[in-house]
Design an enzyme around this catalytic site. Sequence first.
Site, PDB file in Angstrom:
ATOM      1  N   TRP A 103       0.822  -1.219   0.000  1.00 48.04           N
ATOM      2  CA  TRP A 103       0.000   0.000   0.000  1.00 48.04           C
ATOM      3  C   TRP A 103       0.849   1.259   0.000  1.00 48.04           C
ATOM      4  O   TRP A 103       0.560   2.214  -0.717  1.00 48.04           O
ATOM      5  CB  TRP A 103      -0.993   0.004   1.162  1.00 48.04           C
ATOM      6  CG  TRP A 103      -2.099  -0.980   0.964  1.00 48.04           C
ATOM      7  CD1 TRP A 103      -2.396  -2.049   1.763  1.00 48.04           C
ATOM      8  CD2 TRP A 103      -3.079  -1.016  -0.095  1.00 48.04           C
ATOM      9  NE1 TRP A 103      -3.485  -2.743   1.258  1.00 48.04           N
ATOM     10  CE2 TRP A 103      -3.917  -2.130   0.125  1.00 48.04           C
ATOM     11  CE3 TRP A 103      -3.309  -0.223  -1.216  1.00 48.04           C
ATOM     12  CZ2 TRP A 103      -4.976  -2.470  -0.727  1.00 48.04           C
ATOM     13  CZ3 TRP A 103      -4.356  -0.551  -2.067  1.00 48.04           C
ATOM     14  CH2 TRP A 103      -5.185  -1.660  -1.818  1.00 48.04           C
ATOM     15  N   ASP A 183      -1.422   6.517   6.363  1.00 47.08           N
ATOM     16  CA  ASP A 183      -2.554   5.732   5.889  1.00 47.08           C
ATOM     17  C   ASP A 183      -2.895   4.735   7.007  1.00 47.08           C
ATOM     18  O   ASP A 183      -2.107   3.839   7.305  1.00 47.08           O
ATOM     19  CB  ASP A 183      -2.152   5.002   4.598  1.00 47.08           C
ATOM     20  CG  ASP A 183      -3.240   4.076   4.067  1.00 47.08           C
ATOM     21  OD1 ASP A 183      -4.288   3.925   4.729  1.00 47.08           O
ATOM     22  OD2 ASP A 183      -3.039   3.502   2.977  1.00 47.08           O
ATOM     23  N   LYS A 207     -12.519  -1.279   6.543  1.00 43.95           N
ATOM     24  CA  LYS A 207     -11.811  -2.307   7.302  1.00 43.95           C
ATOM     25  C   LYS A 207     -12.294  -2.303   8.755  1.00 43.95           C
ATOM     26  O   LYS A 207     -12.710  -3.315   9.271  1.00 43.95           O
ATOM     27  CB  LYS A 207     -10.299  -2.083   7.260  1.00 43.95           C
ATOM     28  CG  LYS A 207      -9.580  -2.592   5.999  1.00 43.95           C
ATOM     29  CD  LYS A 207      -9.976  -1.922   4.729  1.00 43.95           C
ATOM     30  CE  LYS A 207      -9.329  -2.478   3.486  1.00 43.95           C
ATOM     31  NZ  LYS A 207      -8.258  -1.672   2.943  1.00 43.95           N
TER      32      LYS A 207
HETATM   33  C1  LIG Z   1      -7.676  -1.239   1.699  1.00 39.75           C
HETATM   34  C2  LIG Z   1      -6.529  -0.313   1.772  1.00 39.75           C
HETATM   35  C3  LIG Z   1      -6.319   0.693   0.811  1.00 39.75           C
HETATM   36  C4  LIG Z   1      -7.224   0.862  -0.379  1.00 39.75           C
HETATM   37  O1  LIG Z   1      -8.428   1.400   0.026  1.00 39.75           O
HETATM   38  P1  LIG Z   1      -9.560   1.814  -1.020  1.00 39.75           P
HETATM   39  O2  LIG Z   1     -10.635   2.299  -0.122  1.00 39.75           O
HETATM   40  O3  LIG Z   1      -9.910   0.583  -1.795  1.00 39.75           O
HETATM   41  O4  LIG Z   1      -9.014   2.865  -1.908  1.00 39.75           O
HETATM   42  C5  LIG Z   1      -5.236   1.542   0.978  1.00 39.75           C
HETATM   43  N1  LIG Z   1      -4.414   1.426   2.020  1.00 39.75           N
HETATM   44  C6  LIG Z   1      -4.572   0.477   2.958  1.00 39.75           C
HETATM   45  C7  LIG Z   1      -3.625   0.397   4.102  1.00 39.75           C
HETATM   46  C8  LIG Z   1      -5.640  -0.418   2.860  1.00 39.75           C
HETATM   47  O5  LIG Z   1      -5.816  -1.361   3.800  1.00 39.75           O
END
Ligand SMILES: *Cc1c(COP(=O)(O)O)cnc(C)c1O
Length: 371
Positions: A103, A183, A207
């Site tokens: 990511w 993030d 999540k």
């Molecule tokens: C799931 C995830 C993403 C992507 O998220 P989207 O909502 O599909 O854009 C980005 N970073 C992390 C750490 C994730 O777990």
Amino acid sequence: MSRAAFNFSPGPAVMPEPVLRQAAEELLDWRGTGMSVMEMSHRGPAFMSIYEQAVADLRDLLAIPDDYAVLFMQGGALAQNPLVPLNLLGEGGAADYLITGQWSLKSAKEAARYGAIRVVADAAQGGRGYTSVPPQATWQLSRDARYLHLCANETIDGVELEGPPAQGTAPHEVPLDLPVVADMSSNIVSRPIDVRRYGLIYGGAQKNIGPAGLTFVIVRKDLLGRAHPLTPSAFNYSVVAESGSMYNTPPTYAIYLAGLVFQWLKAQGGVAGIAAVNATKAKLLYDAIDASELYENRVDPPWRSRMNVPFFLRDERLNECFLEEAKAAELLQLKGHRVVGGMRASIYNAMPLEGVQALVEYMQDFERRRA
Ligand SMILES: *Cc1c(COP(=O)(O)O)cnc(C)c1O
């Protein structure tokens, strides 16, 4: 009646059952308004009360200081990859990125279209894929960076940072005036954090917070007002902050569900309460993997994620069978990410301890039957 199955999906992921029940009860008529939440004006008093409560509860849960804005946006975490540099770099400007997994790698690649992006360290350089985090003393911070970006929990690789990097004036420390951008899609509200150590925290809700479609951004207010002139208004943090996330129609139903999750979390003892359960769940699963001859987790123990546990069967020919029998035992969505392979159990806040116990029992039974 309760659901028999345990869902280990990495996202969209399991929701707390009491939340789904309450949403079902309130689906047709929200508290005598004669309307479903999804049928209400986002500016009307009923939805405004839902929105304000959700923001207040998130502020409470994470002890978010007053000089930080809480924004509810759309587009998911991946949409933030261009929006972070657009909003923070303005015209030109450089930023530092720490790469610890799939990511953060994606974040750096996308950001490079919008500014001068420097990689301070790439964990895969060690030759063992994304299984640890390079020591901070080896990071190459650049002097002119406007922010340092990192991913607090790498959902695919199962690598989690213990906390923010060391900040201070020593050579290896992150300068105090360099905002840390994190993030936190997959570990937000899973453990206490010191928001003050970050300039900006963002993520998708699907999540640990609610359904897909909602994106949270927690940003220190002095970082607002720096956007590139071509930043779309609906994605300009200043515009979104000034309008209280109502510049355009926000994802109202997702905000409502997130609000119910926040209230559920408070009833679990808040973030500190759920963090203790999360630690117990993770230890149970990692201990079982480490004690087994069949299963293996390749992440260095200090960096093992408490939310996402990737593991491999040493005999990969058993993969299909493992997944089929797991499904029959009502243990769902355990297949690993295609980039990493193997299995992955995501054990977010809403996964009860009993779910992890059931998984461990199944794994041990599967191994015994192969011995
Ligand atoms: C799931 C995830 C993403 C992507 O998220 P989207 O909502 O599909 O854009 C980005 N970073 C992390 C750490 C994730 O777990």
